[in-house]
Design an enzyme around this catalytic site. Structure first.
Site, PDB file in Angstrom:
ATOM      1  N   HIS A 455     -59.692  30.335  56.025  1.00  0.00           N
ATOM      2  CA  HIS A 455     -59.059  29.751  54.843  1.00  0.00           C
ATOM      3  C   HIS A 455     -58.803  28.256  55.028  1.00  0.00           C
ATOM      4  CE1 HIS A 455     -55.623  28.573  52.282  1.00  0.00           C
ATOM      5  NE2 HIS A 455     -56.186  29.388  51.406  1.00  0.00           N
ATOM      6  N   CYS A 832     -58.465  -1.583  34.011  1.00  0.00           N
ATOM      7  CA  CYS A 832     -58.105  -1.667  35.430  1.00  0.00           C
ATOM      8  C   CYS A 832     -56.804  -0.903  35.613  1.00  0.00           C
ATOM      9  CB  CYS A 832     -57.977  -3.117  35.893  1.00  0.00           C
ATOM     10  SG  CYS A 832     -56.902  -4.138  34.879  1.00  0.00           S
TER      11      CYS A 832
END
Length: 880
Positions: A455, A832
């Protein structure tokens, strides 16, 4: 005709994941193309929906179809459910539309009871085999259906065997297994007041109901929230005839990937265990063998497995992961799905599959997760430092990458430090689905147990985290989870360690990182991406070094050069402090002249590095108080060093301090209140551009951007300062340059007045960080915990500072674009903000007509790839 609710495995296809779940759909596809799959049927997600619509009760139509499919399965296998002579035994598993590895439980050997276990013994001639499978059934059934803690069964087994192990030489005796069965049954009765039913039909119905209920259980709901998996359409359930990997020395179980998920090399990659169950491998109880060893022990089975992997790759046209069982020499594939892989493997696999004519270049570009390629861009350890670093543990290189962080021993500890911005390395015995939040918060993971398919390693690869597993006794974690022992030394929580997921090593302390070397397959993928994308990608760069770094990563200009960041280097901060704290006009002019020359030199280097690509320079956009010394003592020390009066410095400093500086004198307001700063910056920018043009013999592509505008009058006031100063510099130099003036759109009012603003500027740049803060009324810096809680409660679908809020911020942006381009159809638009590296956000920017996005240098390739994928998905990309 009534809607079909239950499908035989020969009735579906891989296109039916929304109906059959991923597992069920792929079992159907494999059945269709002749892959050996244990026969069975899938209860659809529609049945799950009806279950919840009916208040948690089985729909009679679903029950009737299940009964019919059980009869069909009995006919196909020649076995009957509950038959004391020839019993049909079943594996019942949850099947979600998307992978939920480890989150959905399984019931094995359903149909076993006191009669059928005797039949299983007679059929195999192996009582130990029959009893071991009964134990599996009791544990898996009672933990899912009756709520008994599965760890308690492990504890009972451990007490009986001395160690939790199923290696052949350490098997329990038949008498011990019989005793253990009674202990299991006693535990179940003590915990629940009931017994596991003997009737297989009752077992099956209870198992199906429990699997349906688990979809809305707290653990599964939490898993879905972390992975952003929707509640709908729900869970499907697969029911298959059991096959056994623990049926003797000619049997076994394993997992295989059709290519190496770490490097992308075309070779079988995986693990195999002889005479074992799949749960043995998943729990990391025994150390599995590599598939290459299986090839020597079972050559015919290995060749068959290799051939099947080739078929699966041809069918799915992707790297495949499969789980398989060998029962007395016969191979069965239990499930297949798209294989997880590292960024390196994803790039190599995509490029190789293009050359193998399995996929085209557009598909190759779409195959790469843009965020995952940050792993390719992340620094690695300096080999010279790593060579001298102390190795405190070694294990399996489960997920590549290097990481340094503070030592923690639980998911909770990881989250606590992560929330205050500390990097952490999570060290545990092993991990499961409940640890996902901690894994997500960690820079790297180390586990004592497990292997390359455990896992921890799977989750780490999926999240792009460095991971080392199976360090075994090299590390011993204290019971109080506050320290660990490595050799003769104790390491305490909070100390720094470093891990190398490429080499499977854990080091003491911190190791310096270095940039990666990018070429080859990565270059090909990025080249294809650039062919298809239409949106430009620029970099945020405040220094010449950052500008060069952005260009090296493929930037097409600078979308944001933040002037204020230029003052944080060397002695510049003190110079700026002298400028804003000096009352004497003559002294201030002297300091400003010195600052101007420094900035001019920086801008000149940036222009020459960019070689004619666009450079967008934002004027100063931080409250002046951010540049002040932090305390009165520091202020006095500054005054003495700067040869200024302490009283005058204190007076000016007090006048600059604000209770809410981010909503005070910042942005264009500074330019208006202190026009000399705007003049100084403009002189530095224009004179640097003139010098660069004369040096390069080519034109500079310059944008000067006014930040935090709220009105056209405000914008024009600053624009007049810029224009007047620029004309003065050009006149004095005798060199005329072209430049554009732009406006940052960071405030909702600016977006609402975009038509008026567009009259005065050539470009809009959306500052989505500030715009999101102001639209939401949330501080980006102070609300991480609140946002996380909102996501958990379903109030927010995701973090709006990471993925653009289409319904709020997005609509505001769309309105601004419509208004602005109504005035100026060719208005240049940029974004931005933190969302420029997010795949969904970049696709939205593509949809609304943004010309370019700008991000940090290391995220430029991420944005390039995301922009290409957006263009391809929207059908606006360039053709191959």
């Amino acid at each position: 005709m009534d809607k079909k609710l239950v499908y035989s495995l020969n009735e579906g296809s891989s296109e039916m994941t929304e109906i059959l779940g991923e597992k069920g759909a792929n079992l159907a596809e494999m059945t269709k193309i002749g892959i050996p799959v244990p026969f069975g049927f899938t209860i659809s997600t529609e049945a799950c929906s009806r279950f919840y619509e009916n208040g948690g009760k089985m729909d009679p139509a679903v029950r009737a179809e299940i009964c019919a499919k059980v009869s069909e399965l009995e006919d196909v296998t020649g076995k009957n459910l509950g038959d004391p002579e020839n019993p049909l035994l079943l594996a019942v598993r949850g099947s979600a539309p998307v992978p939920m590895n480890g989150a959905l439980k399984t019931i094995l050997n359903l149909g076993l009871n006191r009669d059928t276990v005797n039949a299983l013994e007679k059929m195999t001639g192996d009582k130990r085999f029959a009893l071991n499978n009964m134990l599996d059934f009791l544990a898996s059934y009672s933990s899912l259906v009756m709520g008994v803690d599965e760890d308690k069964f492990i504890d009972l087994y451990t007490q009986k065997s001395g160690q939790f192990c199923t290696d052949k030489d350490d098997l329990l005796s038949i008498g011990e297994l019989e005793d253990l069965e009674e202990e299991y049954r006693n535990l179940i009765h003590e915990e629940t007041g009931a017994d596991v039913p003997e009737d297989p039909i009752e077992q099956l119905e209870n198992g199906i109901l429990a699997l349906l209920r688990q979809w809305m259980s707290p653990d599964v709901v939490s898993y879905r929230k972390i992975r952003q998996i929707p509640d709908e359409p729900g869970e499907a359930i697969t029911v298959q005839a059991m096959v056994y990997g623990n049926a003797g020395s000619s049997s076994g179980t394993g997992v295989v990937l059709s290519r190496d998920p770490t490097s992308g090399e075309k070779r079988l990659y995986g693990e195999f265990m002889i005479n074992a169950k799949g749960s043995d491998m998943q729990r990391g109880i025994r150390t599995p063998m590599e598939l290459s060893i299986m090839g020597a022990a079972f050559p015919d089975v290995y060749d068959r497995l290799k051939h099947i992997c080739e078929i699966l790759e041809t069918q799915y046209r992707d790297l495949q992961y499969a789980e398989f069982t060998v029962q007395k020499g016969k191979l069965y594939i239990l499930q297949t799905r798209r294989g997880r892989r590292t960024a390196q493997a994803a790039v190599r696999t995509a490029v190789d599959m293009v050359s193998e004519n399995l996929i085209d270049r557009k598909t190759a570009v779409l195959r790469i997760d843009p965020v995952s390629i940050e792993n390719l861009l992340a620094p690695r350890f300096d080999p010279e430092q790593e060579k001298d670093a102390k190795v405190i543990a070694e294990g399996i290189e489960a997920s590549p990458g290097c990481a340094c962080g503070r030592l923690v021993f639980s998911a909770e500890q990881a989250l606590q430090l992560h929330q205050i911005g500390e990097p952490v390395i999570l060290v545990q015995k092993d991990t499961d689905a409940e640890d996902l939040a901690g894994i997500y918060a960690s820079a790297g993971i180390v586990t004592q147990r497990g292997a390359t398919t455990s896992h921890a390693s799977g989750a780490a690869r999926a999240m792009g985290k460095a991971c080392v597993t199976s360090v075994g006794d090299d590390l011993e974690i204290a019971d109080d989870l506050n320290s660990m022992q490595a050799g003769d030394k104790t390491y305490y929580r909070g100390e720094y360690i470093s891990i190398n997921g490429f080499r499977g090593r854990v080091y003491e302390g911190q190791i310096h990182m270095i940039p990666p070397d990018l070429s080859g397959d990565f270059g090909k993928i990025m080249g294809w991406a650039d062919e298809f994308r239409t949106m430009k990608v620029r970099t945020n760069a405040n220094t010449p070094e950052e500008a060069k770094q952005g260009m090296d990563f493929g930037a097409e200009g600078i979308g944001l050069c933040r002037s204020e960041h230029m003052f944080y280097q060397g002695n510049r901060l003190q110079l700026f402090q002298r400028m804003i704290l000096t009352e004497d006009p003559e002294k201030r002019r002297e300091v400003m002249e010195e600052i101007k020359q420094i900035q001019r030199a920086d801008y000149y280097e940036i222009f020459t590095v960019m070689e004619g690509f666009p450079v967008s320079i934002r004027l100063l956009d931080l409250p002046l108080q951010d540049f002040l010394p932090d305390s009165r003592r520091e202020l006095a020390a500054f005054a003495e060093e700067a040869d200024l009066s302490v009283g005058s410095v204190q007076r000016v400093a007090d006048s600059l301090r604000e209770n809410n500086p981010m909503l005070g004198r910042r942005g264009c307001r500074l330019c208006i209140m202190h026009p000399e700063i705007a003049e100084m910056q403009t002189e530095a920018i224009i004179s640097a551009a003139i010098e660069a043009e004369e040096k390069m013999k080519r034109q500079v592509d310059l944008e000067i951007v006014v930040p935090l505008v709220i009105s056209v009058h405000e914008l024009n006031t600053v624009k007049e300062v810029i224009s007047r100063t620029a004309q003065k510099v050009m006149k004095e130099s005798g060199h005329k340059i072209e430049y554009r003036i732009g406006s940052m759109l960071e405030v909702p009012r600016a977006c609402m007045r975009a038509d008026a603003l567009a009259e005065s500027v050539d470009t809009f740049s959306f500052g989505t960080n500030d715009l999101t803060q102001m639209m939401y009324g949330l501080s980006r810096s102070d609300t991480a915990g609140l946002i996380s809680e909102y996501i958990d409660q379903g109030i927010f679908p995701n973090d709006p500072f990471k993925t653009i809020d289409r319904e709020g911020v997005g609509k505001m942006m769309q309105r601004a674009i419509t208004l602005g381009r109504r005035v100026k159809p060719n208005l240049r638009l940029g974004v931005c903000g933190a969302q420029t590296g997010d795949q969904d956000s970049v696709q939205f920017f593509q949809e609304i007509g943004i010309n370019y996005v700008s991000c940090s240098p290391f995220r430029v390739p991420v944005a390039r790839l995301a922009a290409a994928q957006a263009a391809i998905r929207l059908g606006s990309g360039k053709d191959e």
